[in-house]
Write a protein that holds these residues in place. Sequence first.
Motif, PDB file in Angstrom:
ATOM      1  N   ASP A  57       0.811  -1.213   0.000  1.00  0.00           N
ATOM      2  CA  ASP A  57       0.000   0.000   0.000  1.00  0.00           C
ATOM      3  C   ASP A  57       0.853   1.277   0.000  1.00  0.00           C
ATOM      4  O   ASP A  57       0.524   2.238  -0.687  1.00  0.00           O
ATOM      5  N   LYS A  58       1.939   1.280   0.759  1.00  0.00           N
ATOM      6  CA  LYS A  58       2.689   2.516   0.998  1.00  0.00           C
ATOM      7  C   LYS A  58       3.891   2.760   0.082  1.00  0.00           C
ATOM      8  O   LYS A  58       4.243   3.900  -0.166  1.00  0.00           O
ATOM      9  N   SER A  59       4.537   1.715  -0.366  1.00  0.00           N
ATOM     10  CA  SER A  59       5.763   1.909  -1.146  1.00  0.00           C
ATOM     11  C   SER A  59       5.447   2.306  -2.587  1.00  0.00           C
ATOM     12  O   SER A  59       4.462   1.844  -3.167  1.00  0.00           O
ATOM     13  N   SER A  60       6.321   3.130  -3.143  1.00  0.00           N
ATOM     14  CA  SER A  60       6.191   3.478  -4.564  1.00  0.00           C
ATOM     15  C   SER A  60       7.333   2.848  -5.362  1.00  0.00           C
ATOM     16  O   SER A  60       7.398   3.009  -6.579  1.00  0.00           O
ATOM     17  N   ASP A  61       8.206   2.127  -4.671  1.00  0.00           N
ATOM     18  CA  ASP A  61       9.348   1.471  -5.309  1.00  0.00           C
ATOM     19  C   ASP A  61       8.906   0.110  -5.858  1.00  0.00           C
ATOM     20  O   ASP A  61       8.434  -0.744  -5.096  1.00  0.00           O
ATOM     21  N   ALA A  62       9.082  -0.107  -7.142  1.00  0.00           N
ATOM     22  CA  ALA A  62       8.623  -1.344  -7.792  1.00  0.00           C
ATOM     23  C   ALA A  62       9.293  -2.588  -7.195  1.00  0.00           C
ATOM     24  O   ALA A  62       8.641  -3.625  -7.021  1.00  0.00           O
ATOM     25  N   GLU A  63      10.588  -2.504  -6.882  1.00  0.00           N
ATOM     26  CA  GLU A  63      11.294  -3.661  -6.318  1.00  0.00           C
ATOM     27  C   GLU A  63      10.796  -3.990  -4.910  1.00  0.00           C
ATOM     28  O   GLU A  63      10.672  -5.158  -4.548  1.00  0.00           O
ATOM     29  N   ILE A  64      10.520  -2.972  -4.145  1.00  0.00           N
ATOM     30  CA  ILE A  64      10.014  -3.198  -2.791  1.00  0.00           C
ATOM     31  C   ILE A  64       8.596  -3.755  -2.850  1.00  0.00           C
ATOM     32  O   ILE A  64       8.249  -4.669  -2.094  1.00  0.00           O
ATOM     33  N   LYS A  65       7.789  -3.269  -3.769  1.00  0.00           N
ATOM     34  CA  LYS A  65       6.434  -3.818  -3.945  1.00  0.00           C
ATOM     35  C   LYS A  65       6.509  -5.293  -4.362  1.00  0.00           C
ATOM     36  O   LYS A  65       5.732  -6.115  -3.875  1.00  0.00           O
TER      37      LYS A  65
END
Length: 176
Positions: A57-65
């Motif tokens: 929900d919170k991350s905007s980083d593709a790798e972290i998602k």
Amino acid sequence: MTPSQRQFAASLAVVSSLLAAPAGWAADRLAAADAAMLKDIAQANIAEVESGKIALDKSSDAEIKKFAKMMVDDHSKGLSDVKTLAAAKGTELPAGPDAKHKAVALEFKALSGGMFDSRYVKQAGVGDHEATEKLLKKTQSEAKDADLKALAGKMLPVVQTHLQHARTLEAGMARK
């Protein structure tokens, strides 16, 4: 043997088997230390699913998602396996995160952007997986129950893969 003696013998056999059943069931129950380890493994999976959902929900980083999605999927499967074993062994598991993990979730919800990403990878990615790896190794070496040891052995390579992935993410974030 008269009919009444046969009936008495049959009744005695039924009563004897009913009295012996709890002892047989107890053999499938976990020792207190094993039950505690199983509960800790459940808690680790619950925490990873919850923090992974927050990261999605919170991350905007593709790798972290991508990592967070893997955490939700893999730890949901792990939690399912833990629940199956707990049911077979008569062990009650926690229904949700413990106080420590609730506090971490609150912290995660209060952060955003790079601060969130960094904290999520450091805490849920690296820190929690290091702790879970240690717990699974301890379970493999100290548990008395063979099924619990087998579950820990099945989960350990998955957790080690997650830990390596989290360390790679952390190293990449340090270079940014």
